[in-house]
Design a protein around this motif. Sequence first.
Motif, short mmCIF file in Angstrom:
data_model
loop_
_atom_site.label_atom_id
_atom_site.label_comp_id
_atom_site.label_asym_id
_atom_site.label_seq_id
_atom_site.Cartn_x
_atom_site.Cartn_y
_atom_site.Cartn_z
N LEU A 17 41.69 36.51 44.44
CA LEU A 17 41.27 37.89 44.26
C LEU A 17 42.43 38.75 44.71
O LEU A 17 42.89 38.63 45.85
CB LEU A 17 40.03 38.21 45.10
N ARG A 18 42.95 39.58 43.82
CA ARG A 18 44.07 40.46 44.20
C ARG A 18 43.66 41.89 43.96
O ARG A 18 42.92 42.20 43.03
CB ARG A 18 45.34 40.11 43.45
N ILE A 19 44.14 42.77 44.83
CA ILE A 19 43.76 44.17 44.73
C ILE A 19 44.34 44.75 43.45
O ILE A 19 45.46 44.46 43.07
CB ILE A 19 44.19 44.93 46.00
N CYS A 20 43.52 45.51 42.74
CA CYS A 20 43.97 46.10 41.48
C CYS A 20 43.70 47.60 41.44
O CYS A 20 43.96 48.25 40.45
CB CYS A 20 43.31 45.40 40.29
N GLY A 21 43.17 48.13 42.51
CA GLY A 21 42.88 49.55 42.61
C GLY A 21 42.11 49.80 43.88
O GLY A 21 41.74 48.85 44.58
N PRO A 22 41.86 51.04 44.21
CA PRO A 22 41.11 51.34 45.42
C PRO A 22 39.73 50.68 45.41
O PRO A 22 38.99 50.82 44.44
CB PRO A 22 40.98 52.87 45.40
N SER A 23 39.44 49.91 46.43
CA SER A 23 38.16 49.21 46.61
C SER A 23 37.88 48.17 45.54
O SER A 23 36.74 47.74 45.39
CB SER A 23 36.99 50.20 46.64
N MET A 24 38.88 47.76 44.78
CA MET A 24 38.65 46.87 43.65
C MET A 24 39.63 45.71 43.66
O MET A 24 40.83 45.89 43.88
CB MET A 24 38.81 47.67 42.35
N TYR A 25 39.10 44.52 43.43
CA TYR A 25 39.90 43.31 43.28
C TYR A 25 39.72 42.76 41.88
O TYR A 25 38.74 43.06 41.20
CB TYR A 25 39.46 42.24 44.30
N GLU A 26 40.68 41.93 41.46
CA GLU A 26 40.61 41.27 40.16
C GLU A 26 40.84 39.79 40.39
O GLU A 26 41.71 39.40 41.17
CB GLU A 26 41.68 41.85 39.24
N ASP A 27 40.06 38.93 39.71
CA ASP A 27 40.23 37.49 39.85
C ASP A 27 41.11 36.94 38.74
O ASP A 27 41.62 37.69 37.90
CB ASP A 27 38.88 36.76 39.97
N GLU A 28 41.27 35.62 38.72
CA GLU A 28 42.14 34.96 37.73
C GLU A 28 41.64 35.10 36.29
O GLU A 28 42.39 34.88 35.35
CB GLU A 28 42.34 33.48 38.10
N LYS A 29 40.40 35.50 36.13
CA LYS A 29 39.84 35.71 34.79
C LYS A 29 39.79 37.19 34.43
O LYS A 29 39.09 37.58 33.51
CB LYS A 29 38.43 35.11 34.72
N GLN A 30 40.52 38.02 35.18
CA GLN A 30 40.58 39.47 34.99
C GLN A 30 39.22 40.16 35.19
O GLN A 30 38.99 41.25 34.70
CB GLN A 30 41.18 39.87 33.62
N ARG A 31 38.33 39.49 35.92
CA ARG A 31 37.04 40.12 36.25
C ARG A 31 37.24 41.00 37.48
O ARG A 31 38.01 40.66 38.39
CB ARG A 31 35.98 39.06 36.54
N LYS A 32 36.56 42.12 37.51
CA LYS A 32 36.68 43.08 38.61
C LYS A 32 35.61 42.82 39.66
O LYS A 32 34.47 42.52 39.34
CB LYS A 32 36.55 44.51 38.09
N TRP A 33 36.01 42.97 40.93
CA TRP A 33 35.12 42.77 42.07
C TRP A 33 35.25 43.99 42.99
O TRP A 33 36.33 44.27 43.49
CB TRP A 33 35.51 41.53 42.84
N MET A 34 34.16 44.70 43.21
CA MET A 34 34.16 45.81 44.14
C MET A 34 33.84 45.28 45.53
O MET A 34 32.97 44.43 45.68
CB MET A 34 33.13 46.86 43.72
#
Length: 112
Positions: A17-34
């Motif tokens: 899970l890598r940070i992709c924006g404020p309060s948001m992560y992205e996984d290896e499948k480009q799914r977003k996680w808040m």
Amino acid sequence: MPRLPSNVQLNLPPIYLRICGPSMYEDEKQRKWMHLVMDTGGVPQVQLRHVNIPSEHIALATNPLISSTMPPMWTLLSGSQYVDSMLQLWCILHHSKVDGVEEMILELMEDS
């Protein structure tokens, strides 16, 4: 009669899970996680929920102040632990899908 929420245990958490924006992560499948930092009065815990937010809407849906205290990346170390970019270990306390929404709760391991 009220419908009970469906709760499904999942076996495979995201590899990273890598940070992709404020309060948001992205996984290896480009799914977003808040993420939401949970106040437990003790050991830090973070709730991560899979959300369907288009990338261009992330800045509108999140709070930039929350992300400044979060690690920029988590990497799955084993089936039940993540290591963050600051080399701290996080235990996966919970990983399930409730009413179609995947979520995880991570807890910082005290001795990391």
